[in-house]
Design an enzyme around this catalytic site. Sequence first.
Site, mmCIF file in Angstrom:
data_model
loop_
_atom_site.group_PDB
_atom_site.id
_atom_site.type_symbol
_atom_site.label_atom_id
_atom_site.label_comp_id
_atom_site.label_asym_id
_atom_site.label_seq_id
_atom_site.Cartn_x
_atom_site.Cartn_y
_atom_site.Cartn_z
ATOM 1 N N LYS A 288 0.865 -1.180 0.000
ATOM 2 C CA LYS A 288 0.000 0.000 0.000
ATOM 3 C C LYS A 288 0.896 1.223 0.000
ATOM 4 O O LYS A 288 2.009 1.191 0.529
ATOM 5 C CB LYS A 288 -0.857 -0.002 1.274
ATOM 6 C CG LYS A 288 -2.080 0.872 1.193
ATOM 7 C CD LYS A 288 -3.260 0.104 0.624
ATOM 8 C CE LYS A 288 -4.520 0.952 0.617
ATOM 9 N NZ LYS A 288 -5.702 0.157 0.250
ATOM 10 N N GLY B 266 -21.909 5.534 5.250
ATOM 11 C CA GLY B 266 -21.039 6.023 4.178
ATOM 12 C C GLY B 266 -21.640 5.734 2.825
ATOM 13 O O GLY B 266 -21.704 4.586 2.383
ATOM 14 N N GLY C 196 -20.556 6.800 -0.142
ATOM 15 C CA GLY C 196 -19.567 7.243 -1.128
ATOM 16 C C GLY C 196 -19.614 6.364 -2.365
ATOM 17 O O GLY C 196 -20.656 5.814 -2.725
ATOM 18 N N VAL D 56 -18.536 3.372 -3.057
ATOM 19 C CA VAL D 56 -18.996 1.998 -2.878
ATOM 20 C C VAL D 56 -20.368 1.971 -2.205
ATOM 21 O O VAL D 56 -21.273 1.249 -2.638
ATOM 22 C CB VAL D 56 -17.987 1.171 -2.044
ATOM 23 C CG1 VAL D 56 -18.448 -0.281 -1.961
ATOM 24 C CG2 VAL D 56 -16.596 1.239 -2.648
HETATM 25 P P1 NAI Z 1 -15.512 7.312 -0.529
HETATM 26 O O1 NAI Z 1 -14.550 8.299 0.032
HETATM 27 O O2 NAI Z 1 -16.086 7.520 -1.884
HETATM 28 O O3 NAI Z 1 -16.745 7.112 0.483
HETATM 29 C C1 NAI Z 1 -16.659 7.148 1.867
HETATM 30 C C2 NAI Z 1 -17.853 7.962 2.345
HETATM 31 O O4 NAI Z 1 -17.942 7.853 3.761
HETATM 32 C C3 NAI Z 1 -17.759 9.451 2.016
HETATM 33 O O5 NAI Z 1 -18.914 9.864 1.320
HETATM 34 C C4 NAI Z 1 -17.636 10.109 3.392
HETATM 35 O O6 NAI Z 1 -18.244 11.384 3.447
HETATM 36 C C5 NAI Z 1 -18.374 9.105 4.261
HETATM 37 N N1 NAI Z 1 -18.070 9.177 5.687
HETATM 38 C C6 NAI Z 1 -16.918 9.457 6.313
HETATM 39 N N2 NAI Z 1 -17.076 9.423 7.638
HETATM 40 C C7 NAI Z 1 -18.364 9.085 7.856
HETATM 41 C C8 NAI Z 1 -19.153 8.880 9.036
HETATM 42 N N3 NAI Z 1 -18.614 8.998 10.253
HETATM 43 N N4 NAI Z 1 -20.453 8.567 8.894
HETATM 44 C C9 NAI Z 1 -21.006 8.439 7.674
HETATM 45 N N5 NAI Z 1 -20.324 8.636 6.521
HETATM 46 C C10 NAI Z 1 -19.011 8.947 6.618
HETATM 47 O O7 NAI Z 1 -14.752 5.897 -0.425
HETATM 48 P P2 NAI Z 1 -15.155 4.538 -1.134
HETATM 49 O O8 NAI Z 1 -14.311 4.326 -2.330
HETATM 50 O O9 NAI Z 1 -16.633 4.440 -1.234
HETATM 51 O O10 NAI Z 1 -14.621 3.486 -0.049
HETATM 52 C C11 NAI Z 1 -15.334 3.288 1.171
HETATM 53 C C12 NAI Z 1 -14.529 2.390 2.084
HETATM 54 O O11 NAI Z 1 -14.307 1.136 1.439
HETATM 55 C C13 NAI Z 1 -13.134 2.905 2.437
HETATM 56 O O12 NAI Z 1 -12.825 2.496 3.754
HETATM 57 C C14 NAI Z 1 -12.226 2.191 1.471
HETATM 58 O O13 NAI Z 1 -10.924 2.044 1.980
HETATM 59 C C15 NAI Z 1 -12.921 0.855 1.360
HETATM 60 N N6 NAI Z 1 -12.646 0.160 0.118
HETATM 61 C C16 NAI Z 1 -12.977 0.744 -1.074
HETATM 62 C C17 NAI Z 1 -12.712 0.089 -2.255
HETATM 63 C C18 NAI Z 1 -13.135 0.673 -3.579
HETATM 64 O O14 NAI Z 1 -13.173 -0.070 -4.564
HETATM 65 N N7 NAI Z 1 -13.473 1.957 -3.653
HETATM 66 C C19 NAI Z 1 -12.044 -1.237 -2.276
HETATM 67 C C20 NAI Z 1 -11.814 -1.786 -0.957
HETATM 68 C C21 NAI Z 1 -12.071 -1.093 0.181
#
Ligand code: NAI
Length: 341
Positions: free
Chosen positions: A80, A177, A179, A181
């Site tokens: 990473k 969350g 986001g 995913v």
């Molecule tokens: P992202 O950054 O698009 O979404 C995360 C969301 O969580 C954001 O909208 C943020 O505002 C929200 N958030 C943060 N703190 C929060 C809280 N306390 N309460 C509610 N919402 C909150 O990230 P993404 O790509 O969706 O990834 C999400 C998670 O999955 C991360 O931990 C990432 O490491 C993990 N992950 C993602 C992968 C991918 O393909 N994108 C692959 C494997 C793991």
Amino acid sequence: MELIPLAASAQHEQVVLAADPAIGYRAIIAIHSTRRGPAVGGTRLWTYRSDDDALHDALRLSSAMTLKNAVADLPFGGGKSVIMRPPGAFDRRRIMEAHGAAVDSLGGRYITAEDVGTSADDMDLIATTTRHVLGRPLHGGDPSPFTARGGVRALQAAVQFTRGADALAGLAVVIQGLGNVGIEVARMVTAEGALVRGADVDAARIERAVREPGLQILPPEQALEAEADAVMPCALGGVLHADAIARLRCRMVTGVANNQLETDADALRLHDRGIVYVPDFVANAGGVISGAADLLGWSAQALYRKIDAIYDTALAILRQSEARRVTPQQVAVEMAQAAVG
Ligand code: NAI
């Protein structure tokens, strides 16, 4: 470009600090293991309070990648990188190019991809200085829909385990969350007939989410403690700690966020409360599987088959955990360690 070796931990094969002070580039690249193949894992761009915090993150995330890639039976090790976001405005192109050069200097032992804070477009910038990068827009692109598909398979396995049938119709699901995913997970489980509530701290993400048919919005502070069949942490890591676990009111926890457990003891806390937990590195492998498909030239069919196998892996882990009276986390870690050899 400076590359300074860091003596970080006996468990990691190689850890370097890469820096180009002229452009404010500072990053840590951690290679945990190359025993199964090149160390694959994304690049996180994040504001860290200190170099120590960044190092801690890189070490934890890279060792989790070894477990994730091994349990998913991919021919990859784990690595990473974290770029320490410079304060104020910065030249993104030059930072990504510098990062590509740092990745390149490791000679293919580490292959990067997108992660929190970076995008498929950033991977294109990184690709100008190295070929050791996955997830470019025309080469697999955004892994999020694939991660979401795997996350839903993990949920279905937990539902099968607890209820004896894996239909999601009528299941009360809370997603923390919304986001990249989380919103995809919400769409997929809503389409299966689940009753879905979601929360986010970001106003723009909520604005998008309220337009989703069937998705109800919860205040973020209520997400983890909402009464539900399943809670899916899809935001940041470290959300499952003693206090949060004591307040959970659900039967299953199966999210995609990396490193959800704050400490190893939290796996036992969940288990003692009778909450079925699918380890994060099992549930969220869909993204890296899509990177593997691109790198290894798999067909779409082979890619989906591999992601859907997360269901079987998760179910086998839960059943073994029950039979051996140990946590699913312990079973999954042992499974990964056996695969690493
Ligand atoms: P992202 O950054 O698009 O979404 C995360 C969301 O969580 C954001 O909208 C943020 O505002 C929200 N958030 C943060 N703190 C929060 C809280 N306390 N309460 C509610 N919402 C909150 O990230 P993404 O790509 O969706 O990834 C999400 C998670 O999955 C991360 O931990 C990432 O490491 C993990 N992950 C993602 C992968 C991918 O393909 N994108 C692959 C494997 C793991």
